[in-house]
Design a protein around this motif. Sequence first.
Motif, PDB file in Angstrom:
ATOM      1  N   ASN A 313     -79.444 174.882  21.864  1.00  0.00           N
ATOM      2  CA  ASN A 313     -78.721 176.342  22.321  1.00  0.00           C
ATOM      3  C   ASN A 313     -77.432 176.295  21.174  1.00  0.00           C
ATOM      4  N   ARG A 314     -77.226 175.229  20.559  1.00  0.00           N
ATOM      5  CA  ARG A 314     -76.023 175.195  19.499  1.00  0.00           C
ATOM      6  C   ARG A 314     -76.493 175.709  18.343  1.00  0.00           C
ATOM      7  N   ASP A 315     -75.528 176.527  17.823  1.00  0.00           N
ATOM      8  CA  ASP A 315     -75.895 177.128  16.286  1.00  0.00           C
ATOM      9  C   ASP A 315     -75.890 176.071  15.304  1.00  0.00           C
ATOM     10  N   GLU A 316     -76.111 176.292  14.104  1.00  0.00           N
ATOM     11  CA  GLU A 316     -76.606 175.274  13.056  1.00  0.00           C
ATOM     12  C   GLU A 316     -75.177 174.797  12.672  1.00  0.00           C
ATOM     13  N   GLU A 317     -73.921 175.604  12.699  1.00  0.00           N
ATOM     14  CA  GLU A 317     -72.581 174.945  12.236  1.00  0.00           C
ATOM     15  C   GLU A 317     -72.158 173.866  13.363  1.00  0.00           C
ATOM     16  N   GLU A 318     -72.518 174.302  14.676  1.00  0.00           N
ATOM     17  CA  GLU A 318     -71.972 173.504  15.786  1.00  0.00           C
ATOM     18  C   GLU A 318     -72.718 172.282  15.873  1.00  0.00           C
ATOM     19  N   GLN A 319     -73.931 172.130  15.361  1.00  0.00           N
ATOM     20  CA  GLN A 319     -74.839 171.016  15.292  1.00  0.00           C
ATOM     21  C   GLN A 319     -74.179 170.073  14.212  1.00  0.00           C
ATOM     22  N   VAL A 320     -73.905 170.595  13.156  1.00  0.00           N
ATOM     23  CA  VAL A 320     -73.522 170.078  11.960  1.00  0.00           C
ATOM     24  C   VAL A 320     -72.009 169.057  12.487  1.00  0.00           C
ATOM     25  N   ILE A 321     -71.325 169.976  12.962  1.00  0.00           N
ATOM     26  CA  ILE A 321     -69.797 169.438  13.497  1.00  0.00           C
ATOM     27  C   ILE A 321     -70.205 168.303  14.354  1.00  0.00           C
ATOM     28  N   LEU A 322     -71.016 168.682  15.548  1.00  0.00           N
ATOM     29  CA  LEU A 322     -71.079 167.651  16.544  1.00  0.00           C
ATOM     30  C   LEU A 322     -71.507 166.390  16.183  1.00  0.00           C
ATOM     31  N   LYS A 323     -72.592 166.497  15.198  1.00  0.00           N
ATOM     32  CA  LYS A 323     -73.411 165.144  14.596  1.00  0.00           C
ATOM     33  C   LYS A 323     -72.382 164.470  13.862  1.00  0.00           C
ATOM     34  N   LEU A 324     -71.578 165.030  13.083  1.00  0.00           N
ATOM     35  CA  LEU A 324     -70.355 164.440  12.327  1.00  0.00           C
ATOM     36  C   LEU A 324     -69.453 163.412  13.041  1.00  0.00           C
ATOM     37  N   LEU A 325     -68.967 164.280  14.224  1.00  0.00           N
ATOM     38  CA  LEU A 325     -68.119 163.689  14.983  1.00  0.00           C
ATOM     39  C   LEU A 325     -68.511 162.777  15.856  1.00  0.00           C
ATOM     40  N   LEU A 336     -63.527 167.295   7.513  1.00  0.00           N
ATOM     41  CA  LEU A 336     -64.502 167.678   8.424  1.00  0.00           C
ATOM     42  C   LEU A 336     -65.194 168.977   7.645  1.00  0.00           C
ATOM     43  N   SER A 337     -64.425 169.588   6.948  1.00  0.00           N
ATOM     44  CA  SER A 337     -64.938 170.861   6.205  1.00  0.00           C
ATOM     45  C   SER A 337     -65.591 170.635   5.199  1.00  0.00           C
ATOM     46  N   ILE A 338     -65.275 169.420   4.417  1.00  0.00           N
ATOM     47  CA  ILE A 338     -65.644 168.985   2.943  1.00  0.00           C
ATOM     48  C   ILE A 338     -67.045 168.450   3.338  1.00  0.00           C
ATOM     49  N   THR A 339     -66.990 167.604   4.355  1.00  0.00           N
ATOM     50  CA  THR A 339     -68.335 167.060   4.651  1.00  0.00           C
ATOM     51  C   THR A 339     -69.358 167.785   5.076  1.00  0.00           C
ATOM     52  N   SER A 340     -68.867 168.741   6.133  1.00  0.00           N
ATOM     53  CA  SER A 340     -69.883 169.783   6.781  1.00  0.00           C
ATOM     54  C   SER A 340     -70.186 170.912   5.913  1.00  0.00           C
ATOM     55  N   GLU A 341     -69.319 171.187   4.955  1.00  0.00           N
ATOM     56  CA  GLU A 341     -69.617 172.282   3.692  1.00  0.00           C
ATOM     57  C   GLU A 341     -69.446 173.707   4.711  1.00  0.00           C
ATOM     58  N   PRO A 343     -66.683 176.505   5.666  1.00  0.00           N
ATOM     59  CA  PRO A 343     -65.548 177.051   5.378  1.00  0.00           C
ATOM     60  C   PRO A 343     -64.478 176.833   6.356  1.00  0.00           C
ATOM     61  N   LEU A 344     -63.060 176.747   5.939  1.00  0.00           N
ATOM     62  CA  LEU A 344     -61.990 176.125   6.973  1.00  0.00           C
ATOM     63  C   LEU A 344     -61.712 177.120   7.986  1.00  0.00           C
ATOM     64  N   GLY A 345     -61.898 178.534   7.732  1.00  0.00           N
ATOM     65  CA  GLY A 345     -61.862 179.362   8.735  1.00  0.00           C
ATOM     66  C   GLY A 345     -62.912 179.563  10.076  1.00  0.00           C
ATOM     67  N   LEU A 346     -63.951 179.557   9.530  1.00  0.00           N
ATOM     68  CA  LEU A 346     -65.140 179.441  10.359  1.00  0.00           C
ATOM     69  C   LEU A 346     -65.186 177.817  11.061  1.00  0.00           C
ATOM     70  N   LEU A 347     -64.942 176.823  10.592  1.00  0.00           N
ATOM     71  CA  LEU A 347     -64.845 175.367  10.944  1.00  0.00           C
ATOM     72  C   LEU A 347     -63.515 175.570  12.224  1.00  0.00           C
ATOM     73  N   SER A 348     -62.488 176.321  11.846  1.00  0.00           N
ATOM     74  CA  SER A 348     -61.351 176.248  12.919  1.00  0.00           C
ATOM     75  C   SER A 348     -61.939 177.219  14.173  1.00  0.00           C
ATOM     76  N   SER A 349     -62.711 178.300  14.015  1.00  0.00           N
ATOM     77  CA  SER A 349     -62.995 179.114  14.979  1.00  0.00           C
ATOM     78  C   SER A 349     -64.143 177.992  15.943  1.00  0.00           C
ATOM     79  N   LYS A 350     -64.889 177.562  15.248  1.00  0.00           N
ATOM     80  CA  LYS A 350     -65.878 176.643  16.026  1.00  0.00           C
ATOM     81  C   LYS A 350     -65.226 175.403  16.782  1.00  0.00           C
ATOM     82  N   LEU A 351     -64.393 174.785  16.259  1.00  0.00           N
ATOM     83  CA  LEU A 351     -63.718 173.822  16.829  1.00  0.00           C
ATOM     84  C   LEU A 351     -62.936 174.214  18.160  1.00  0.00           C
ATOM     85  N   LEU A 352     -62.216 175.371  17.859  1.00  0.00           N
ATOM     86  CA  LEU A 352     -61.475 175.823  18.925  1.00  0.00           C
ATOM     87  C   LEU A 352     -62.558 176.461  20.024  1.00  0.00           C
ATOM     88  N   SER A 353     -63.467 177.087  19.984  1.00  0.00           N
ATOM     89  CA  SER A 353     -64.624 177.141  21.083  1.00  0.00           C
ATOM     90  C   SER A 353     -65.043 175.977  21.317  1.00  0.00           C
TER      91      SER A 353
END
Length: 372
Positions: A313-325, A336-341, A343-353
């Motif tokens: 139930n994780r969206d695509e971006e969250e799956q990429v973030i969690l796998k990298l971490l 993390l933004s460069i590796t996951s491709e 965008p920084l704005g979206l990444l910040s929002s996902k990390l905060l969540s």
Amino acid sequence: MLNQAHEDLRYFLALSLAPKIGPGVFKAIIAYSGSATHFFKLPKGKVAKTPKVGEKLLALRNQENELLRKADELINECEKKHFSILTPLHPDFPQRFKMQEDSPVVIFAQGITNLNFDRTIGIVGTRSATTYGKSATRKIIEDLAIYQPAIISGLAYGIDIEAHRTALALGLPTIAVLGSPIGRIYPAVHKKTAEAIMETGAVISEYSPGSTMVPGNFPARNRIIASLSDALIVVEAAEKGGALITAEIAYSYDKDVFAVPGNLQSQYSEGCNLLIKKMKANIYTGPNDVAEALLWSKPGEVKSQKPQLDLTNRDEEEQVILKLLQEKGELEIDTLSITSEIPLGLLSSKLLSLEFEGIVKSLPGKKYRLLV
């Protein structure tokens, strides 16, 4: 074999004694030549191509005999005064030094020679320690004693000497990093403590016996404290001073840095509070902060196995973030933004969540790591 080891040490020290050879240049020479001995034997044309060396240092080759004479004098003096000489040729040379380009290539020691403790904690602070600062230092070390770390500090007045003396009282090894030449305890009033340290720990310096002591030695030694420490705790510090320099260096080395928050009206809390404000240090609230950051377990403690990371139930971006971490342990947000491709704005929002969910944790320096 022993004679060859002695010859290698002679040439290593000879090269380290050459003018204009700092740690960076020295390591470049060794990486290119294979050893200090080989450097003096290479053809002139090949030496000129050594990175960071070039033509201007070719004159070193003409000083071989003089440099070897100085190396022999240094070896003899250290043997006579029972100072150990540690270089990367020695099995007890600090392995933690290999992570930093500016770390010393030669260390002189009194006491034990093996500086490769399993766990180390650096504790630094102002020379003008308050009653609160000294009490906090003792409490920190008492609480961490169950993990049996070696305590690293600088033998200075205030927080440093309190850290060393508390470690000794608790039976913990401690390393005093001098800004003075080996064999010259500074300040002299700490000589008895230094002698006690040598029983189970070490007094070390990158400065050879009898060398000139200059003010610049003391800021320089702070990088050794930072390098030897798995984590650094700043207890009390003014807005400017050696403790803040050490913290900045430790932060640049990607070490875990902690600061003890203090009274807003105390000048000796300004530095700690500033480190926390700038997110260059975590707030120190107790031993668990350090143990969790360094993944330490208490003796006999069986660490509970972490639950499997559930990506359902994780969206695509969250799956990429969690796998990298999960793969990297911790990552700085830009990396993390460069590796996951993402965008920084979206990444910040996902990390905060994810942080609100208790799945990731933000660290000083805009870094993130998994909590599960």
